[in-house]
Design a protein around this motif. Structure first.
Motif, PDB file in Angstrom:
ATOM      1  N   SER A   1       0.867  -1.189   0.000  1.00 56.43           N
ATOM      2  CA  SER A   1       0.000   0.000   0.000  1.00 56.43           C
ATOM      3  C   SER A   1       0.902   1.237   0.000  1.00 56.43           C
ATOM      4  N   VAL A   2       0.589   2.171  -0.879  1.00 51.26           N
ATOM      5  CA  VAL A   2       1.375   3.417  -0.962  1.00 51.26           C
ATOM      6  C   VAL A   2       0.387   4.576  -0.937  1.00 51.26           C
ATOM      7  N   ARG A   3       0.340   5.266   0.177  1.00 48.01           N
ATOM      8  CA  ARG A   3      -0.582   6.396   0.308  1.00 48.01           C
ATOM      9  C   ARG A   3       0.212   7.681   0.517  1.00 48.01           C
ATOM     10  N   CYS A   4      -0.140   8.700  -0.285  1.00 46.95           N
ATOM     11  CA  CYS A   4       0.669   9.925  -0.348  1.00 46.95           C
ATOM     12  C   CYS A   4      -0.215  11.153  -0.126  1.00 46.95           C
ATOM     13  N   GLY A   5       0.398  12.316  -0.298  1.00 47.96           N
ATOM     14  CA  GLY A   5      -0.311  13.580  -0.081  1.00 47.96           C
ATOM     15  C   GLY A   5      -1.599  13.698  -0.880  1.00 47.96           C
ATOM     16  N   GLU A   6      -1.578  13.200  -2.114  1.00 46.87           N
ATOM     17  CA  GLU A   6      -2.763  13.317  -2.989  1.00 46.87           C
ATOM     18  C   GLU A   6      -3.937  12.463  -2.509  1.00 46.87           C
ATOM     19  N   ASP A   7      -3.659  11.476  -1.651  1.00 45.15           N
ATOM     20  CA  ASP A   7      -4.701  10.517  -1.258  1.00 45.15           C
ATOM     21  C   ASP A   7      -5.528  10.977  -0.064  1.00 45.15           C
ATOM     22  N   VAL A   8      -5.139  12.106   0.540  1.00 46.12           N
ATOM     23  CA  VAL A   8      -5.813  12.503   1.779  1.00 46.12           C
ATOM     24  C   VAL A   8      -6.335  13.938   1.706  1.00 46.12           C
ATOM     25  N   THR A   9      -7.308  14.194   2.553  1.00 45.52           N
ATOM     26  CA  THR A   9      -7.818  15.561   2.707  1.00 45.52           C
ATOM     27  C   THR A   9      -7.009  16.283   3.782  1.00 45.52           C
ATOM     28  N   HIS A  10      -6.664  15.527   4.816  1.00 42.05           N
ATOM     29  CA  HIS A  10      -5.917  16.116   5.937  1.00 42.05           C
ATOM     30  C   HIS A  10      -4.546  15.460   6.028  1.00 42.05           C
ATOM     31  N   LYS A  11      -3.500  16.267   5.976  1.00 39.57           N
ATOM     32  CA  LYS A  11      -2.145  15.712   6.052  1.00 39.57           C
ATOM     33  C   LYS A  11      -1.725  15.526   7.506  1.00 39.57           C
ATOM     34  N   LYS A  12      -0.599  14.832   7.719  1.00 43.41           N
ATOM     35  CA  LYS A  12      -0.087  14.636   9.081  1.00 43.41           C
ATOM     36  C   LYS A  12       0.022  15.995   9.782  1.00 43.41           C
ATOM     37  N   PRO A  13      -0.259  16.108  11.054  1.00 45.65           N
ATOM     38  CA  PRO A  13      -0.394  15.063  12.072  1.00 45.65           C
ATOM     39  C   PRO A  13      -1.747  14.363  12.125  1.00 45.65           C
ATOM     40  N   HIS A  14      -2.646  14.694  11.185  1.00 45.38           N
ATOM     41  CA  HIS A  14      -3.923  13.978  11.119  1.00 45.38           C
ATOM     42  C   HIS A  14      -3.630  12.518  10.751  1.00 45.38           C
ATOM     43  N   PRO A  15      -4.374  11.567  11.332  1.00 43.56           N
ATOM     44  CA  PRO A  15      -4.079  10.145  11.061  1.00 43.56           C
ATOM     45  C   PRO A  15      -4.582   9.613   9.722  1.00 43.56           C
ATOM     46  N   GLU A  16      -5.218  10.456   8.887  1.00 45.21           N
ATOM     47  CA  GLU A  16      -5.896   9.955   7.678  1.00 45.21           C
ATOM     48  C   GLU A  16      -5.009   9.066   6.798  1.00 45.21           C
ATOM     49  N   VAL A  17      -3.764   9.469   6.581  1.00 46.24           N
ATOM     50  CA  VAL A  17      -2.920   8.668   5.668  1.00 46.24           C
ATOM     51  C   VAL A  17      -2.654   7.276   6.259  1.00 46.24           C
ATOM     52  N   TYR A  18      -2.482   7.200   7.585  1.00 44.96           N
ATOM     53  CA  TYR A  18      -2.318   5.882   8.222  1.00 44.96           C
ATOM     54  C   TYR A  18      -3.610   5.087   8.157  1.00 44.96           C
ATOM     55  N   GLU A  19      -4.740   5.753   8.351  1.00 42.72           N
ATOM     56  CA  GLU A  19      -6.024   5.046   8.298  1.00 42.72           C
ATOM     57  C   GLU A  19      -6.251   4.446   6.908  1.00 42.72           C
ATOM     58  N   ARG A  20      -5.846   5.178   5.878  1.00 39.59           N
ATOM     59  CA  ARG A  20      -6.015   4.662   4.506  1.00 39.59           C
ATOM     60  C   ARG A  20      -5.129   3.443   4.268  1.00 39.59           C
ATOM     61  N   VAL A  21      -3.891   3.524   4.763  1.00 38.88           N
ATOM     62  CA  VAL A  21      -2.977   2.381   4.614  1.00 38.88           C
ATOM     63  C   VAL A  21      -3.522   1.169   5.375  1.00 38.88           C
ATOM     64  N   LEU A  22      -4.003   1.386   6.586  1.00 37.26           N
ATOM     65  CA  LEU A  22      -4.512   0.269   7.395  1.00 37.26           C
ATOM     66  C   LEU A  22      -5.714  -0.388   6.713  1.00 37.26           C
ATOM     67  N   ARG A  23      -6.538   0.445   6.093  1.00 38.23           N
ATOM     68  CA  ARG A  23      -7.698  -0.093   5.365  1.00 38.23           C
ATOM     69  C   ARG A  23      -7.220  -0.929   4.175  1.00 38.23           C
ATOM     70  N   ASP A  24      -6.210  -0.440   3.462  1.00 35.08           N
ATOM     71  CA  ASP A  24      -5.661  -1.199   2.328  1.00 35.08           C
ATOM     72  C   ASP A  24      -5.116  -2.550   2.794  1.00 35.08           C
ATOM     73  N   LEU A  25      -4.414  -2.523   3.925  1.00 36.55           N
ATOM     74  CA  LEU A  25      -3.743  -3.747   4.399  1.00 36.55           C
ATOM     75  C   LEU A  25      -4.717  -4.710   5.080  1.00 36.55           C
ATOM     76  N   SER A  26      -5.823  -4.169   5.603  1.00 39.64           N
ATOM     77  CA  SER A  26      -6.753  -4.955   6.435  1.00 39.64           C
ATOM     78  C   SER A  26      -6.033  -5.621   7.596  1.00 39.64           C
ATOM     79  N   ILE A  27      -5.200  -4.863   8.250  1.00 32.89           N
ATOM     80  CA  ILE A  27      -4.485  -5.357   9.435  1.00 32.89           C
ATOM     81  C   ILE A  27      -4.765  -4.377  10.576  1.00 32.89           C
ATOM     82  N   PRO A  28      -5.076  -4.867  11.787  1.00 34.23           N
ATOM     83  CA  PRO A  28      -5.331  -3.951  12.906  1.00 34.23           C
ATOM     84  C   PRO A  28      -4.085  -3.110  13.219  1.00 34.23           C
ATOM     85  N   PRO A  29      -4.274  -1.853  13.625  1.00 36.00           N
ATOM     86  CA  PRO A  29      -3.126  -0.955  13.825  1.00 36.00           C
ATOM     87  C   PRO A  29      -2.104  -1.479  14.822  1.00 36.00           C
ATOM     88  N   ASP A  30      -2.570  -2.138  15.876  1.00 37.38           N
ATOM     89  CA  ASP A  30      -1.610  -2.559  16.909  1.00 37.38           C
ATOM     90  C   ASP A  30      -0.757  -3.755  16.477  1.00 37.38           C
TER      91      ASP A  30
END
Ligand code: XBP
Ligand code: MG
Length: 239
Positions: A139-168
């Motif tokens: 999974s490769v999620r970049c600036g174009e893929d999100v509405t809110h950039k870091k420190p907002h968690p959106e880019v991590y949330e998108r990657v986690l959804r792609d991977l279907s793996i729990p964050p912990d």
């Protein structure tokens, strides 16, 4: 615990790229006839605005410049950055390649969560690991893929959804407080390797703070907290 996936930030974490970004911004400003120069001593503060377009907008606002086309200016900065990348022998930070090779061999999934522009990631991976970014990262999620950039968690949330793996069950790798906050807000335990511009950031909440991913017993002090970590050996071959 052995991670199910590794999620990497790009700028400052995979490689020390921020000086190249800074020079590319300055070259684009000069070409556009702007008398703006971002020097090393101010750039660390500017980095607190994540994302190049947002950084330009914040700066334009601070110096009272109104009539500029930020998208065009940033597009040109990206072209210059890519050209600089092609002509500079940029290396991955210590331990990064070994860690990626180990994870690859152990079939541990890998992903990218970054605020930078996707074409910058393509250029960096081609210049360092070789080949296409998708060959290495599922999974490769970049600036174009999100509405809110870091420190907002959106880019991590998108990657986690792609991977279907729990964050912990993942580990994040970051170099800055902004990145750390994004990963933690998404619930991902985070290893921090401070970079050129983030040495004095506050890394409260990090699982580990290391000089880099290759050096064992690396003591890193950030805003009064010191951690002496003996781990690397690329993260003890992922436990
Ligand atoms: C760091 C950033 C980026 C780069 C510039 O991203 O904030 O904005 O400085 O890249 P990360 P762009 O550490 O999350 O990889 O000009 O393409 O935004
Ligand atoms: Mg970073």
């Amino acid at each position: 615990m052995r991670p199910a996936a590794l999620i990497f930030d790009v700028d400052g974490t995979l490689a020390e790229t921020e000086e190249l970004h800074r020079r590319a911004f300055n070259a684009a400003f000069k070409e556009a006839g702007l008398n703006w120069v971002w020097d090393c001593s101010s750039y660390g503060d500017f980095l607190r605005t994540t994302g190049g377009k947002e950084r330009i907008a914040a700066y334009a606002n601070s110096v009272g410049t109104k009539a500029i086309d930020i998208s065009t200016l940033h597009r040109r900065k990206t072209e210059i950055y890519r050209a600089m990348m092609a002509s500079t022998k940029l290396e991955l930070r210590p331990g990064v390649k070994r860690l990626i090779d180990i994870a690859y061999k152990q079939s541990i999934r890998m992903a990218i969560a970054t605020t930078t522009t996707r074409s910058n990631v393509d250029a960096l991976i081609a210049a360092t690991l070789g080949g296409r970014v998708e060959n290495w990262f599922s999974s490769v999620r970049c600036g174009e893929d999100v509405t809110h950039k870091k420190p907002h968690p959106e880019v991590y949330e998108r990657v986690l959804r792609d991977l279907s793996i729990p964050p912990d069950q993942c580990w994040a790798f970051e170099d800055s407080r902004m990145g750390l906050q994004a990963a933690l807000a998404a619930g991902v335990p985070t290893v921090v390797t401070p970079s050129l511009y983030t040495q004095t950031d506050d890394f409260s909440g990090a699982t580990l703070i290391l000089r880099d991913l290759a050096t064992p017993y690396s003591a890193v002090v950030s805003r009064g907290q010191a951690q002496l970590a003996a781990v690397p050996g690329p993260l003890l071959a992922l436990l």
